[in-house]
Design an enzyme around this catalytic site. Structure first.
Site, PDB file in Angstrom:
ATOM      1  CG  ASP A 150      -2.250   0.370   1.129  1.00 54.00           C
ATOM      2  OD1 ASP A 150      -2.482   1.453   0.577  1.00 54.00           O
ATOM      3  OD2 ASP A 150      -3.131  -0.380   1.565  1.00 54.00           O
ATOM      4  CG  ASP A 192      -4.934   5.483   1.190  1.00 55.69           C
ATOM      5  OD1 ASP A 192      -5.772   4.588   1.354  1.00 55.69           O
ATOM      6  OD2 ASP A 192      -4.905   6.523   1.880  1.00 55.69           O
ATOM      7  CD  GLU A 235      -9.240   3.988  -1.216  1.00 54.91           C
ATOM      8  OE1 GLU A 235     -10.129   3.691  -0.409  1.00 54.91           O
ATOM      9  OE2 GLU A 235      -8.336   4.799  -0.945  1.00 54.91           O
ATOM     10  CG  HIS A 270      -9.237  -1.644   4.956  1.00 56.36           C
ATOM     11  ND1 HIS A 270      -9.143  -1.617   3.581  1.00 56.36           N
ATOM     12  CD2 HIS A 270      -8.710  -0.475   5.364  1.00 56.36           C
ATOM     13  CE1 HIS A 270      -8.588  -0.487   3.199  1.00 56.36           C
ATOM     14  NE2 HIS A 270      -8.311   0.229   4.265  1.00 56.36           N
ATOM     15  CG  ASP A 271     -11.734   1.659   4.005  1.00 57.03           C
ATOM     16  OD1 ASP A 271     -11.209   1.729   5.134  1.00 57.03           O
ATOM     17  OD2 ASP A 271     -11.132   1.956   2.953  1.00 57.03           O
TER      18      ASP A 271
HETATM   19  C1  GLC Z   1      -8.403   4.907   2.255  1.00 56.63           C
HETATM   20  C2  GLC Z   1      -8.210   3.679   3.119  1.00 56.63           C
HETATM   21  C3  GLC Z   1      -8.815   3.950   4.463  1.00 56.63           C
HETATM   22  C4  GLC Z   1      -8.082   5.132   5.085  1.00 56.63           C
HETATM   23  C5  GLC Z   1      -8.136   6.336   4.170  1.00 56.63           C
HETATM   24  C6  GLC Z   1      -7.161   7.386   4.603  1.00 56.63           C
HETATM   25  O1  GLC Z   1      -9.722   5.155   1.979  1.00 56.63           O
HETATM   26  O2  GLC Z   1      -8.783   2.565   2.487  1.00 56.63           O
HETATM   27  O3  GLC Z   1      -8.749   2.838   5.304  1.00 56.63           O
HETATM   28  O4  GLC Z   1      -8.683   5.451   6.302  1.00 56.63           O
HETATM   29  O5  GLC Z   1      -7.782   6.003   2.848  1.00 56.63           O
HETATM   30  O6  GLC Z   1      -5.862   6.979   4.349  1.00 56.63           O
END
Ligand code: GLC
Length: 517
Positions: free
Chosen positions: A98, A199, A257, A318-319
């Protein structure tokens, strides 16, 4: 494997602190993951994506990085990372790490410097601005609740943070930020990683005018309305990253993402010289509804096909709330979640599976005093946050730790998971784990499922039926969402989400059939 490998890869997302603990501190770590690689291999995925394991104060569990080129002592050392990577590669598994470029931790050296004095050169790496009318510089809110600006008392200026105040946003218009991240990418590429998950990849640059944005109420799950994000500068940046990764052999890749619903807009990030993949999050918020899913699938395929990119499919991460819970929980939620697994793994493109999804784990209700997610605290408990989908993996035995740790797990694990541990499921051919293993093995051995053409077949309302064809092999995926029953095509039944009687697929079930055409 199809070439390049990522076009049809299935990647297991490993939430590092929740996978396996090797030293009894209750937190998962790199050596724990290494010890479980045989499980990953046997599951049948092509690789793993590790969530951030870099030094971090943990304000957002690792998504607040204080050093991009090291390992947090809680999770191990760089040597542990190298050992994990080597062992994964030895098993034929790819490893994606990541990268968190939108923001650093407030404990990162750059931000400490930035705050130390107003004329420190590192201050320009962040977005410090004077306030407006006695308040923050504009009306932006943080994705975690509250304002996106925090007052830096010392200087009287505000700094921007799209997430928690401990996650100050970098200013990507600053040339040093860009140069430093190139070095960071190289650091991990040199070590041998196969790729990066980026991210919030759509957020790096902010519109230079920092204009006010109109936030719909309630705040939408997708970020299309965030008009100051998704800036045109992102595309040349990702082109340059792609070039950089292409200097290395072994088909290194990026998956972005990009949290937007507009598939055409999303596909612009995966044009031939940009990122290889972008998460397609549409299924995360889609109902268990045949027409809604059909539209989503068509929109995705049309948009990605138009730029020659591989689509990707995601049911969990995980979100978000675990899938069986989103589908209603209990038996009524688990059944469609199993069917959805066969849908996921039969669609053309790459697929991401969030560790625990293969076990059919449900969301866990965490008592307020044990919650850890900043979302819970920043919204005064109005939003429960994401702890419930981050509970450690139950490997064996029973409560309290299910073989995850010899200590106390960082989040409580429900006693009811006894039947859902890996050991329990391994010996049960009707388990969710057995279903995922069988599906992944079939996919692995079938060019049609991995790379074949996709064609819808006509089917009754409330159902989805399509075929994947390649070099003389045709596999039909039939999903009965809400019809009384669905007649399966003639052929060899390869796999079903529940046992099939008399060639009829019951409601909330899916099956794969090899047919002769
Ligand atoms: C992304 C991650 C999340 C995190 C956010 C800030 O959305 O998936 O878990 O809290 O970025 O880094």
């Amino acid at each position: 494997m199809t070439s390049p490998w990522w076009r049809s890869a299935v990647i297991l997302q490993i939430y590092v602190r929740s996978f396996a603990d090797s030293d009894g501190d209750g937190l998962g770590d790199l050596s724990g993951i290494r010890s479980r690689l045989p499980y990953v291999k046997e599951l049948g995925v092509d690789g793993i994506w590790l969530t951030p394991f870099y030094p971090s104060p943990g304000a957002d569990h690792g998504y607040d990085v204080s050093d991009y080129v090291d390992v947090d002592p809680q999770f191990g050392t760089l040597d542990d990372f190298d050992a994990l990577l080597a062992e994964a590669h030895g098993l034929g598994l790819r490893v994606i790490v990541d990268i968190v470029p939108n923001h650093t931790s407030s404990e990162h050296r750059w931000f400490r410097n930035a705050r130390s004095r107003a004329d420190h050169p590192d201050r320009a790496r962040y977005a410090f601005r004077p306030g407006r009318d006695g308040g923050p510089p504009n009306n932006w809110t943080s994705a975690f609740g509250g304002s996106a600006w925090t007052l830096d008392e010392e200087s009287g200026e505000y700094y921007l943070h799209f997430f928690a105040p401990e996650q100050p946003d970098l200013d990507w218009h600053h040339p040093d930020v860009r140069a430093d991240f190139e070095d960071i990418l190289r650091f991990w590429l040199d070590r041998g990683v196969d790729g990066f998950r980026i991210d919030v990849a759509h957020a790096l640059f902010k519109a230079r005018d920092l204009h006010d944005m109109h936030e719909p109420d309630p705040r939408p799950l997708f970020g299309d309305w965030l008009t100051a994000l998704q800036q045109p500068e992102l595309h040349p940046l990702y082109r340059s990253w792609r070039k950089l990764a292409d200097e290395y052999d072994g088909e290194r890749m990026f998956v972005g993402e990009i949290v937007i619903a507009d598939q055409v807009e999303l596909s612009r990030y995966v044009r031939p010289d940009e990122l290889q993949l972008a998460f397609n999050f549409t299924f995360l918020h889609e109902r268990w509804d045949a027409e809604a899913l059909r539209i989503t699938i068509d929109r995705t395929r049309d948009a990605f096909d138009a730029v020659g990119a591989s689509a990707s499919w995601v049911l969990e991460n995980h979100d978000v709330t675990r899938l069986p819970t989103r589908y209603g929980g209990g038996v009524g939620g688990r059944r469609p979640a199993r069917a959805a697994a066969l849908l996921l793994l039969a669609l053309p493109g790459a697929a991401f599976v969030y560790a625990g999804q293969e076990l059919g784990l449900e969301e866990v209700e965490i008592p307020a005093d044990l919650r850890q997610d900043p979302i819970f605290f920043r919204t005064n408990g109005e939003r429960a946050g994401r702890d419930g989908c981050r509970v450690p993996i139950p490997w064996s035995d029973g409560p309290p730790a299910f073989g995850f740790t010899t200590g106390e797990p960082w989040l409580p694990m429900p006693g009811s998971w006894v039947d859902q541990s890996v050991t329990a499921q391994q010996s049960n051919p009707a388990s969710s784990l057995a279903l995922y293993r069988a599906a992944l093995a079939l996919r692995h051995g079938s060019a049609a499922l991995r790379a074949g053409s996709f064609t819808w077949r006509e089917s009754p309302p409330g159902t989805l039926v399509f075929e994947r064809t390649s070099a003389g092999e045709t596999i039909v995926c039939a999903v009965n969402l809400e019809a009384e029953h669905l007649e399966l095509p003639e052929g060899e039944l390869l796999l079903a989400s529940e046992s099939v009687t008399g060639n009829r697929l019951r409601q909330a079930n899916a099956a794969w059939t090899r047919v002769v055409v």
